[in-house]
Design a protein around this motif. Structure first.
Motif, PDB file in Angstrom:
ATOM      1  N   SER A 127      57.644  23.217  59.991  1.00  0.00           N
ATOM      2  CA  SER A 127      57.540  22.015  58.990  1.00  0.00           C
ATOM      3  C   SER A 127      56.953  22.172  58.639  1.00  0.00           C
ATOM      4  O   SER A 127      57.228  21.632  56.737  1.00  0.00           O
ATOM      5  CB  SER A 127      56.990  20.941  59.650  1.00  0.00           C
ATOM      6  OG  SER A 127      58.350  20.693  61.166  1.00  0.00           O
ATOM      7  N   ARG A 160      57.667  21.366  54.553  1.00  0.00           N
ATOM      8  CA  ARG A 160      56.591  20.516  53.423  1.00  0.00           C
ATOM      9  C   ARG A 160      55.366  21.569  52.451  1.00  0.00           C
ATOM     10  O   ARG A 160      55.684  20.803  51.225  1.00  0.00           O
ATOM     11  CB  ARG A 160      56.097  19.764  54.434  1.00  0.00           C
ATOM     12  CG  ARG A 160      54.878  18.933  53.885  1.00  0.00           C
ATOM     13  CD  ARG A 160      56.440  17.754  53.596  1.00  0.00           C
ATOM     14  NE  ARG A 160      55.089  16.442  53.067  1.00  0.00           N
ATOM     15  CZ  ARG A 160      55.393  16.264  51.346  1.00  0.00           C
ATOM     16  NH1 ARG A 160      56.445  16.906  50.515  1.00  0.00           N
ATOM     17  NH2 ARG A 160      54.508  15.323  51.956  1.00  0.00           N
ATOM     18  N   ALA A 219      58.884  14.988  53.030  1.00  0.00           N
ATOM     19  CA  ALA A 219      58.028  14.884  54.354  1.00  0.00           C
ATOM     20  C   ALA A 219      58.945  14.277  55.337  1.00  0.00           C
ATOM     21  O   ALA A 219      59.946  15.033  56.436  1.00  0.00           O
ATOM     22  CB  ALA A 219      56.408  13.733  55.047  1.00  0.00           C
ATOM     23  N   VAL A 223      61.930  16.785  56.359  1.00  0.00           N
ATOM     24  CA  VAL A 223      61.436  17.953  57.161  1.00  0.00           C
ATOM     25  C   VAL A 223      61.348  16.638  58.250  1.00  0.00           C
ATOM     26  O   VAL A 223      61.203  17.948  59.564  1.00  0.00           O
ATOM     27  CB  VAL A 223      59.936  17.821  56.179  1.00  0.00           C
ATOM     28  CG1 VAL A 223      59.153  19.107  57.490  1.00  0.00           C
ATOM     29  CG2 VAL A 223      59.717  18.705  55.517  1.00  0.00           C
ATOM     30  N   LEU A 256      52.897  15.300  58.626  1.00  0.00           N
ATOM     31  CA  LEU A 256      53.375  15.787  56.951  1.00  0.00           C
ATOM     32  C   LEU A 256      52.522  14.912  56.077  1.00  0.00           C
ATOM     33  O   LEU A 256      53.571  15.091  54.892  1.00  0.00           O
ATOM     34  CB  LEU A 256      54.541  15.771  57.401  1.00  0.00           C
ATOM     35  CG  LEU A 256      55.456  17.049  57.985  1.00  0.00           C
ATOM     36  CD1 LEU A 256      56.321  16.653  59.015  1.00  0.00           C
ATOM     37  CD2 LEU A 256      55.075  18.552  57.705  1.00  0.00           C
TER      38      LEU A 256
END
Lengths: 344, 631
Positions: free
Chosen positions: A213, A217, A224, A227, A247
């Motif tokens: 992630s 990102r 976000a 992700v 995120l």
């Protein structure tokens, strides 16, 4: 899995097999040896052959054969969901092969080069690589994959690829399917196998989710929400809300500053994704070692052993590849233990 | 009778350019199993054909893809002259196939694109039905709005749950869902400010927007017509493409056949791998050939190879006996029995091949346990009726059924009735003890023969200690026979003979001494293992002998089952009586047939093979023409 005889068999097998595991220190020692000595010391005295490809192939075959023998021995007393759980874990190598095939085709590498990076697996764990290699383009490769158990993923990937070719999207979807099936199979177990295996798998998923992630990102600069969509369900600490909270940060540093401390135990949170990954891997392996010896569930101990063995095999591969292709010692040592370099 | 005894290790020295041709000749003969050991590595260090292999693999890949696209081509053509495999030809064929694929690949892509268009059209038709009852203009849903971002499209069903959860986090909604297992159609709504967020998530979820035609709402019938026309148009395009491909295939039919023939001819060369070695222009081939086929192999090579060659052969050396491939009995009557033997293992080189003995004893025991003229005849008939489906196993049915009929005559049993036919020997139920005694006698003979074969096998394998002291060896056999003679005398009221006692004691002492010196364990463990191993050897013979009592037990069981059928039938009316008789006999044939076959196999495997058969040999798998090389 309740039969006492089966538990005893697995525990005995594990006790013998666990002596084959390599500690981080042993791996570092091995990485500093010349190839012939490494070959003898690693227990795979078969890095022989006239050329690079042959040497790698013989080493790989020996390593895979050992791994398969161990897997067969551990699968022997298992039936039903327990057996399915371990065979799903074993399909991890096939997953790596598919990723390598797709990346190779996207990078338009020659077939021989792609083939070199594939694990040689037996038929029951593997697709027909020849068929997949003999394709001219990624869409054609994906259409071949549509005829396999990966058909749903391939169909989605084909749709996406025609719109916007993102190799990591297929990677992420493959991982999603792999872990979802693993978790599904773990949920079919009975206690204590169920809770213990879910705990271990949850830790693996946490590590995977967090590292990828952050990469998606802040390195690939994806949205976000995208992700989040690519994250895997079933983490132990990081659920979707927790991930969303991380995120939403605008920069990597901000994101790192809001990471849950429980992920790293009593250690300070590293500041780079590579180091986060290394620390989480180390924590996971420490936990797996503990579970292998002390878990009330023999199945979890077996899974923990396979997790550790997977790490060993990948590291040995990396070391032998580096030695054969003459990669610089410093580069190899950094790759093997980034935390050590950071501490220094 | 001794497996692989006539195999010869052959080395063919020839010119390098003749290697592909020689491999093809050997493959056509199916008499040469390659030996990949690097025996000639020092003189001939290179393994040829690496680039050749890669080229053939690539060419096969193209040919397979072309066949998948164009439909299967005829496998061979009688008019086509036989090919002489040459490197230049292979390069030419490889190039032709690559070009052919290059020409056809765009059509392949077009066909896939048309498939996608068909699918999208299907979704559109479905959407028209989904929204038919709603008073809503769908085309307006997809248009530009000041604050609202709305999308209609399809996603894979697997992605719906995850998409719903993620979109909820960014305050988007999925308003309408319909579809099937594979794909669902969705209507998604959210704030226009977050359209980039929605774009990225929908891309990850493999969302496909629907291209809604204008006037979707105000004239549904016109839209349906429009969609039907689109479908027809797509079908026309598809047909045109397929016709183009079919024409292309027919035009290039001969080239295709030539390519396939050449690639199949090249396969044996590819399969040689390390069995072929070269240095400069010189090459050598190594492998195993049955001795009786050697003259034919040499004659064919002489006829087919243009350049001189040398062929030398020798028997297997003692150090390579474990590598000698053993030809399997795969012809005629013995084939099904060979298959059953191979289920246990392949005979080791020089080992007694048990196929013939297995066939005889299997048939005999099956008949003994299931002796009935009528039932045996049915088994024979079933085998003959199913001969096309079961192939060589027809012989097994015929032999087992024939043996069943023979013993049926000896027992005087026809479909379980024992008064239609006078028994040539004995009806089992008239003297069960006699039947059990005969079965035990059979078992003793079987085990003694098995031990004799085991002794010969071990002596041949150079295992003298195993031949004398091991399970089934000389000493255990002597001990067993002495014990047997003693017990028979005792049963006949003549007491246990002194000679038998002396032989038993002497054999036991020797066995214990051997076990003792063979163990390196500490005293306690050594004592226990010696005691248990010796007990196991003696006990093994006794339990194995008793195992054979089932041969008689099943012949009695057959009578009992038949009696049960008759008793049930007698309790019925006339029609019920006959129905019960027919069904009951069928039940007996199927149930007893299967059980007796399993029990016979069990006796063969565990009381026979495990005693004398190593079964760890290598099967002889010769080089063959074509793609399925089982090397």
């Amino acid at each position: 899995m309740s039969r006492i005889a089966d538990q005893a068999y697995l525990r005995t097998r594990l006790a013998i097999m666990s002596t084959n595991l390599l500690s981080p220190e042993q791996l570092i020692d091995l990485s500093q040896l010349p190839l012939d000595e490494l070959s003898t010391r690693s227990g795979f005295d078969v890095i022989k052959g006239n050329n690079v490809a042959q040497r790698l192939a013989t080493f790989e075959r020996a390593l895979m054969q050992t791994w398969l023998d161990e897997l067969s021995a551990l699968l022997r007393p298992l039936k039903g969901p327990a057996r399915r759980l371990l065979t799903q874990w074993a399909s991890r190598y096939e997953l790596l092969n598919i990723k390598a095939l797709v990346r190779g085709k996207i990078g338009q590498l020659p077939n021989e080069e792609i083939e070199r990076s594939l694990f040689q697996l037996p038929g029951f764990l593997s697709l027909n690589h020849d068929e997949l290699l003999n394709t001219d383009s990624v869409p054609e490769l994906l259409r071949h994959l549509q005829k396999t158990r990966y058909n749903r993923i391939a169909t989605q990937a084909l749709r996406r690829y025609e719109e916007r070719p993102d190799p990591f999207l297929l990677d992420a979807t493959l991982d999603q399917q792999f872990y979802s099936e693993l978790i599904d199979r773990a949920r079919q177990l009975e206690s204590p196998d169920r809770d213990e295996t879910l705990d271990l798998i949850g830790r693996i998923v946490d590590r995977h989710n967090l590292v990828w992630s952050l990469r998606y990102r802040y390195n690939y600069e994806l949205q976000a929400s995208e992700v989040l969509y690519l994250a895997i369900d079933g983490g132990r600490i990081l659920n979707r809300q927790e991930l969303q909270h991380i995120l939403q940060a605008d920069t990597l540093d901000e994101a790192i500053s809001v990471l849950p401390a429980s992920l790293f135990g009593d250690k300070a949170v590293p500041k780079q994704i590579l180091l986060i990954e290394a620390m989480l891997r180390r924590n996971l392996h420490d936990r797996a070692r503990g579970l292998m010896r002390r878990s009330p569930s023999a199945l979890t101990s077996v899974l923990a052993y396979l997790v550790l063995r997977f790490g060993d095999i990948n590291t040995l591969y990396a070391i032998v590849h580096a030695r054969i292709y003459g990669i610089d010692d410093a580069v190899l040592s950094d790759a093997l233990d980034p935390l050590h370099r950071e501490a220094a | 009778m001794l497996a692989g005894n006539d195999m010869r290790h052959v080395t063919i020295t020839l010119m390098r350019e003749e290697l592909p041709r020689a491999s093809l000749v050997l493959a056509e003969l199916e008499a040469f199993a390659p030996d990949e050991r690097p025996l000639l590595e020092s003189e001939l260090p290179e393994i040829p054909g690496q680039t050749f292999r890669a080229r053939i693999r690539r060419a096969w890949g193209h040919l397979d893809r072309l066949e998948a696209l164009l439909g299967e081509l005829p496998k061979n053509d009688a008019e086509m002259p036989p090919l002489v495999l040459q490197r230049e030809q292979l390069i030419e064929v490889d190039r032709w196939l690559a070009e052919a694929w290059e020409q056809c690949a765009p059509c392949d892509e077009d066909l896939h694109r048309l498939e996608d268009e068909f699918r999208e059209l299907g979704h559109l038709e479905q959407s028209l039905n989904d929204f038919a009852d709603l008073d809503i203009d769908l085309s307006r849903l997809q248009g530009e709005h000041a604050y609202l971002d709305m999308r209609i499209g399809s996603i894979p069903t697997d992605n719906l749950k995850r998409l719903r959860e993620v979109l909820a986090l960014s305050n988007h909604m999925i308003l309408n869902v319909s579809g099937d297992d594979e794909t669902v159609r969705v209507l998604i709504a959210g704030s226009r400010e977050k359209s980039d967020v929605l774009d990225s998530v929908l891309h990850a979820a493999a969302f496909q927007p629907l291209a809604i035609p204008e006037r979707f709402d105000d004239n549904p019938d016109a839209v349906r017509e429009q969609l039907a026309e689109q479908r027809l148009e797509l079908e026309r395009k598809c047909d045109a493409l397929r016709n183009r491909l079919a024409n292309w295939r027919d035009t290039n039919r001969r080239e295709f056949l030539r390519a396939r023939q050449l690639l199949e001819a090249a396969e044996p060369y590819v399969a040689l791998r390390g069995a072929a070695r070269t240095r400069g222009t010189l090459a050598a081939l190594q492998g195993w050939v049955p001795a009786k086929r050697l003259p034919h192999v040499e004659a064919m090579l002489k006829r087919q190879l243009a350049l001189p060659f040398l062929i030398s052969s020798r028997p297997a050396r003692p150090d390579e006996e474990h590598l000698v491939p053993v030809p399997l009995q795969n012809r005629g009557l013995l084939k099904p029995f060979a298959v059953l033997v191979q289920q246990y293992g392949v005979p080791r080189f020089g080992e007694f091949d048990p196929t013939v003995l297995f066939a005889i004893t299997f048939a005999a025991m099956f008949g003994m346990m299931f002796g009935d003229v009528g039932h045996g005849a049915v088994i024979v008939l079933v085998g003959l009726v199913l001969r096309k489906r079961i192939g060589a196993f027809t012989y097994l049915f015929v032999l087992a059924g024939g043996s069943s009929m023979l013993f049926g005559w000896l027992y005087g049993s026809v479909f379980g009735v024992e008064h239609w036919l006078h028994p040539l020997w004995i009806a089992p139920m008239t003297d069960p003890i006699y039947m059990l005694t005969v079965a035990l006698g059979w078992g003793v003979a079987f085990l003694t023969l098995g031990s004799a074969i085991a002794i010969i096998n071990r002596l041949r394998a150079g295992d003298q200690a195993g031949a004398i002291f091991g399970p089934g060896g000389v000493l255990p056999l002597v001990l067993y026979l002495a014990l047997l003679i003693g017990l028979i005398n005792l049963a006949n009221g003549k007491g246990f003979p002194l000679v038998a006692t002396a032989v038993i004691v002497l054999a036991l002492v020797l066995l214990v001494a051997y076990q003792w010196q063979a163990s390196n364990a500490p005293f306690g463990e050594r004592f226990m293992t010696t005691l248990i191993e010796t007990f196991e050897i003696v006990n093994g013979y006794i339990t194995s002998s008793l195992s054979f009592l089932r041969v008689a037990a099943f012949s009695l069981n057959h009578v009992a089952l038949s009696l049960a059928v008759f008793t049930l039938a007698d309790g019925m009316g006339v029609i019920g009586h006959w129905i019960t008789l027919v069904l009951g006999n069928l039940f007996v044939i199927v149930l007893e047939g299967i059980i007796v076959a399993i029990q016979t196999l069990r006796l063969e495997y565990y009381e026979g093979f495990s005693r004398y058969f190593y079964g760890d040999g290598q099967a002889f798998r010769p080089l063959r023409v074509g793609r399925t090389q089982s090397i």
